[in-house]
Design a protein around this motif. Structure first.
Motif, PDB file in Angstrom:
ATOM      1  N   ILE A 132      14.674  54.259  30.637  1.00 17.28           N
ATOM      2  CA  ILE A 132      14.670  52.874  30.209  1.00 17.28           C
ATOM      3  C   ILE A 132      15.792  53.097  28.682  1.00 17.28           C
ATOM      4  CG2 ILE A 132      13.562  50.998  28.878  1.00 17.28           C
ATOM      5  CD1 ILE A 132      12.934  51.117  31.760  1.00 17.28           C
ATOM      6  N   THR A 133      16.941  52.814  29.208  1.00 22.21           N
ATOM      7  CA  THR A 133      18.031  52.783  28.283  1.00 22.21           C
ATOM      8  C   THR A 133      19.501  52.476  28.824  1.00 22.21           C
ATOM      9  OG1 THR A 133      19.201  54.253  26.379  1.00 22.21           O
ATOM     10  CG2 THR A 133      18.753  55.366  29.014  1.00 22.21           C
ATOM     11  N   PHE A 134      20.383  52.285  27.989  1.00 23.19           N
ATOM     12  CA  PHE A 134      21.757  51.766  28.432  1.00 23.19           C
ATOM     13  C   PHE A 134      22.180  53.263  29.155  1.00 23.19           C
ATOM     14  CE2 PHE A 134      26.416  51.046  27.855  1.00 23.19           C
ATOM     15  CZ  PHE A 134      26.393  49.881  28.946  1.00 23.19           C
ATOM     16  N   VAL A 135      23.041  53.106  30.066  1.00 21.99           N
ATOM     17  CA  VAL A 135      23.530  54.209  31.176  1.00 21.99           C
ATOM     18  C   VAL A 135      24.139  55.113  30.135  1.00 21.99           C
ATOM     19  CG1 VAL A 135      23.599  52.807  33.156  1.00 21.99           C
ATOM     20  CG2 VAL A 135      25.848  52.803  31.559  1.00 21.99           C
ATOM     21  N   ALA A 136      24.839  54.797  29.236  1.00 23.85           N
ATOM     22  CA  ALA A 136      25.434  55.875  28.270  1.00 23.85           C
ATOM     23  C   ALA A 136      24.640  56.891  27.737  1.00 23.85           C
ATOM     24  CB  ALA A 136      26.039  55.095  26.904  1.00 23.85           C
ATOM     25  N   SER A 137      23.512  56.701  27.905  1.00 24.61           N
ATOM     26  CA  SER A 137      22.547  58.025  27.345  1.00 24.61           C
ATOM     27  C   SER A 137      22.297  58.954  28.364  1.00 24.61           C
ATOM     28  CB  SER A 137      20.914  57.590  27.126  1.00 24.61           C
ATOM     29  OG  SER A 137      21.147  56.200  26.196  1.00 24.61           O
ATOM     30  N   ALA A 138      22.603  58.873  29.542  1.00 20.13           N
ATOM     31  CA  ALA A 138      22.662  59.649  30.566  1.00 20.13           C
ATOM     32  C   ALA A 138      24.156  60.180  31.010  1.00 20.13           C
ATOM     33  CB  ALA A 138      21.997  59.226  31.749  1.00 20.13           C
ATOM     34  N   ASN A 139      25.135  58.982  30.862  1.00 21.84           N
ATOM     35  CA  ASN A 139      26.370  59.247  31.452  1.00 21.84           C
ATOM     36  C   ASN A 139      27.046  60.286  30.302  1.00 21.84           C
ATOM     37  OD1 ASN A 139      26.015  57.218  33.282  1.00 21.84           O
ATOM     38  ND2 ASN A 139      27.571  55.900  32.227  1.00 21.84           N
ATOM     39  N   CYS A 140      26.592  60.546  29.314  1.00 26.97           N
ATOM     40  CA  CYS A 140      26.878  61.529  28.385  1.00 26.97           C
ATOM     41  C   CYS A 140      26.936  62.784  28.872  1.00 26.97           C
ATOM     42  CB  CYS A 140      26.804  61.402  26.807  1.00 26.97           C
ATOM     43  SG  CYS A 140      24.873  61.578  26.746  1.00 26.97           S
ATOM     44  N   ASN A 148      17.522  26.860  27.551  1.00 22.81           N
ATOM     45  CA  ASN A 148      18.646  27.256  26.480  1.00 22.81           C
ATOM     46  C   ASN A 148      18.037  28.532  25.635  1.00 22.81           C
ATOM     47  OD1 ASN A 148      20.902  25.867  27.297  1.00 22.81           O
ATOM     48  ND2 ASN A 148      19.902  24.050  26.427  1.00 22.81           N
ATOM     49  N   ILE A 149      17.216  29.297  26.013  1.00 21.70           N
ATOM     50  CA  ILE A 149      16.675  30.537  25.563  1.00 21.70           C
ATOM     51  C   ILE A 149      17.387  31.638  26.202  1.00 21.70           C
ATOM     52  CG2 ILE A 149      14.968  31.985  24.768  1.00 21.70           C
ATOM     53  CD1 ILE A 149      15.076  28.856  23.513  1.00 21.70           C
ATOM     54  N   GLY A 150      18.152  32.269  25.382  1.00 20.19           N
ATOM     55  CA  GLY A 150      19.119  33.286  26.149  1.00 20.19           C
ATOM     56  C   GLY A 150      18.317  34.839  26.342  1.00 20.19           C
ATOM     57  N   VAL A 151      17.300  34.595  27.040  1.00 20.69           N
ATOM     58  CA  VAL A 151      16.608  36.054  27.523  1.00 20.69           C
ATOM     59  C   VAL A 151      17.343  36.896  28.364  1.00 20.69           C
ATOM     60  CG1 VAL A 151      14.426  34.801  27.177  1.00 20.69           C
ATOM     61  CG2 VAL A 151      15.493  34.835  29.292  1.00 20.69           C
ATOM     62  N   ASN A 152      16.863  38.027  28.065  1.00 21.55           N
ATOM     63  CA  ASN A 152      17.815  39.335  28.751  1.00 21.55           C
ATOM     64  C   ASN A 152      16.654  40.176  29.417  1.00 21.55           C
ATOM     65  OD1 ASN A 152      19.911  40.983  29.682  1.00 21.55           O
ATOM     66  ND2 ASN A 152      21.031  40.293  27.779  1.00 21.55           N
ATOM     67  N   VAL A 153      17.044  41.217  30.040  1.00 23.83           N
ATOM     68  CA  VAL A 153      16.219  42.345  30.309  1.00 23.83           C
ATOM     69  C   VAL A 153      17.052  43.844  29.854  1.00 23.83           C
ATOM     70  CG1 VAL A 153      15.226  43.601  32.215  1.00 23.83           C
ATOM     71  CG2 VAL A 153      15.337  41.030  32.320  1.00 23.83           C
ATOM     72  N   HIS A 154      16.090  44.470  29.203  1.00 19.91           N
ATOM     73  CA  HIS A 154      16.440  45.878  28.682  1.00 19.91           C
ATOM     74  C   HIS A 154      15.551  46.764  29.004  1.00 19.91           C
ATOM     75  CE1 HIS A 154      18.814  43.115  26.049  1.00 19.91           C
ATOM     76  NE2 HIS A 154      19.853  43.861  26.157  1.00 19.91           N
ATOM     77  N   TYR A 155      15.722  47.710  29.722  1.00 23.44           N
ATOM     78  CA  TYR A 155      16.913  47.760  30.780  1.00 23.44           C
ATOM     79  C   TYR A 155      16.656  47.976  32.163  1.00 23.44           C
ATOM     80  CZ  TYR A 155      19.502  48.698  26.318  1.00 23.44           C
ATOM     81  OH  TYR A 155      20.151  48.702  25.177  1.00 23.44           O
ATOM     82  N   ILE A 156      17.332  47.905  33.052  1.00 25.53           N
ATOM     83  CA  ILE A 156      17.149  48.623  34.560  1.00 25.53           C
ATOM     84  C   ILE A 156      17.138  50.170  34.262  1.00 25.53           C
ATOM     85  CG2 ILE A 156      18.463  48.862  36.717  1.00 25.53           C
ATOM     86  CD1 ILE A 156      20.050  46.243  35.911  1.00 25.53           C
ATOM     87  N   PRO A 157      16.135  50.625  35.004  1.00 24.56           N
ATOM     88  CA  PRO A 157      16.090  52.123  35.011  1.00 24.56           C
ATOM     89  C   PRO A 157      17.597  52.653  35.388  1.00 24.56           C
ATOM     90  CG  PRO A 157      14.166  51.188  35.980  1.00 24.56           C
ATOM     91  CD  PRO A 157      15.147  49.872  35.747  1.00 24.56           C
ATOM     92  N   VAL A 158      17.967  53.728  34.679  1.00 25.97           N
ATOM     93  CA  VAL A 158      19.402  54.282  34.991  1.00 25.97           C
ATOM     94  C   VAL A 158      19.343  54.572  36.304  1.00 25.97           C
ATOM     95  CG1 VAL A 158      20.938  55.922  34.324  1.00 25.97           C
ATOM     96  CG2 VAL A 158      19.648  54.897  32.401  1.00 25.97           C
ATOM     97  N   TYR A 159      18.417  55.285  36.763  1.00 31.24           N
ATOM     98  CA  TYR A 159      18.591  55.836  37.983  1.00 31.24           C
ATOM     99  C   TYR A 159      18.843  54.926  39.338  1.00 31.24           C
ATOM    100  CZ  TYR A 159      13.509  56.255  37.856  1.00 31.24           C
ATOM    101  OH  TYR A 159      12.124  55.924  37.886  1.00 31.24           O
TER     102      TYR A 159
END
Length: 400
Positions: free
Chosen positions: A95-103, A332-343
């Motif tokens: 549960i993180t942005f892909v950079a945490s694993a891409n590195c 007009n509420i800018g919700v998001n989803v953090h994060y898609i599981p990296v794998y």
């Protein structure tokens, strides 16, 4: 269903204008600091880079800091400094942005995903230990949303197996673990200066460390692997001489970015105070709603609240997460989803990763929504978010 007609179905939205989930706060003095650089002699690697690095190191209580063009490049450099390479494994959170694993992949090594704690949403130390093999070289825990990871237990595991800890604190500049600012607890700690982060430099990142050897390797890596330090030369042809000693990259940060970052650092206390006030108001507003779970914060953590994650109790709602997401967006509420599981991403599927690796992370992904949270939000913005969540949840609430 509730009496209020949703904007999604033709009703009047809670807000007339769209509120994003995150946004930078750039002041006039921030702008003037950048203008001063633009009128000066140095645009790229000039005197403000070390000044910014020193300020960050002092703020977090680390001996050294090395700034980079992005948080991603900083993580890549940390993997290089830790001598992670082909055949190695590194344990990371899903549960993180892909950079945490891409590195890890950038260095030819293999990311190994360990499941999260279902309460904190951070990587579970028990799951870390279960993933360790003879190939494991490092752990990259992520301070997700700004909440500190369980560092003492992670350190015990790392010490037991001789592993490096590279803390991904992209969300957590100013957050604390047991009263200490994050940034001097791990072997290396990465922070990000993307516009939605605690402070911004436009883009940029930094690694903080107390290890002089790592510090020198980080400096080398960000500038093509080249050094101009005579004391480090293997040879010399004359006063013009410089040496490439490793295969590095152009990951340099600019004086323009550092001018902005330095001035933003002056505002961080104000920014963190406001983020915490907003999170407190959300917690107060949503704690009595059975259909949602507010974030849990461990006793050892003082989060800077980069993100506010609301978890839906889907069994109490006659809708799925997509319906609720779209309904809030229509208000007009800018919700998001953090994060898609990296794998879950196609690239990782091609590498052989499959669903089912981390059940807690996968279940969290199905249930979570990120609400807007940034320092420049007004009290009315905050109340609009609360009103919209209550309106949408009320509409989709299962009738008993």
């Amino acid at each position: 269903m509730g009496p209020s007609k949703l904007a999604l179905y033709g009703g009047k939205p809670v807000r007339d204008s769209y509120l994003p989930y995150g946004r930078q706060w750039v002041t006039d003095d921030d702008i003037n600091s950048v203008i001063k650089v633009l009128k000066g002699d140095y645009l790229t690697t000039g005197p403000l880079v070390p000044k910014f690095e020193e300020a960050i190191a002092e703020y977090v209580g680390a001996d050294y800091a090395v700034a980079f063009s992005s948080g991603t490049s900083a993580l890549h450099a940390a993997c290089f400094a830790a001598e992670i390479g082909k055949g190695d494994e590194v344990i990371v959170s899903p549960i993180t942005f892909v950079a945490s694993a891409n590195c890890v992949l950038y260095q030819g090594a293999t990311p190994v995903f360990a499941d999260i704690d279902p309460k904190t949403y951070n990587i579970d130390p028990n799951q870390i230990e279960s993933k360790i093999t003879s190939k494991t070289k490092a752990i990259i825990p992520v301070d997700f949303t700004g909440q500190a990871v369980d560092m003492d237990n992670i350190k015990k595991i790392a010490d037991r197996y001789g592993l490096h800890i590279i803390e991904d604190a992209a969300h957590a500049l100013g957050s604390e673990y047991k009263g200490r600012k994050i940034g001097s607890l791990a072997d290396m700690t990465e922070f990000s200066f993307h516009p939605v982060k605690p402070i911004t430099a436009g883009e940029g990142g930094v690694i903080t460390t107390d290890n002089e050897e790592f510090y020198k390797k980080l400096q080398l890596f960000r500038s093509h692997g080249i050094t101009k330090n005579k004391k480090d030369f293997f040879d010399s042809d004359g006063p013009w001489y410089y040496e490439q000693q490793a295969l590095g990259y152009n990951y340099r940060i600019t004086d323009i970015q550092c001018a902005l970052g330095l001035n933003q650092l002056n505002h961080i206390s104000k920014f963190l105070y406001r983020r915490r006030k907003i999170a407190d108001r959300y917690n107060q507003a949503f704690c009595g709603m059975q259909e949602v779970n507010i974030p849990f914060e461990a006793e050892y953590s003082n989060s800077g609240w980069h993100l506010y994650i609301l978890r839906l109790n889907m069994n109490l709602l006659q809708a799925d997460r997509k319906d609720i997401f779209e309904a809030l967006q229509a208000e007009n509420i800018g919700v998001n989803v953090h994060y898609i599981p990296v794998y879950y991403h196609p690239y990782y599927k091609k590498l052989g990763y499959k669903k089912g690796l981390c059940p807690n992370a996968e279940k969290l992904y199905e249930d979570m929504i990120t609400l807007p949270l940034f320092p420049k939000m007004t009290d009315q913005d905050v109340e609009d978010v609360i009103a919209a969540v209550k309106k949408v949840i009320g509409y989709f609430r299962k009738q008993v």
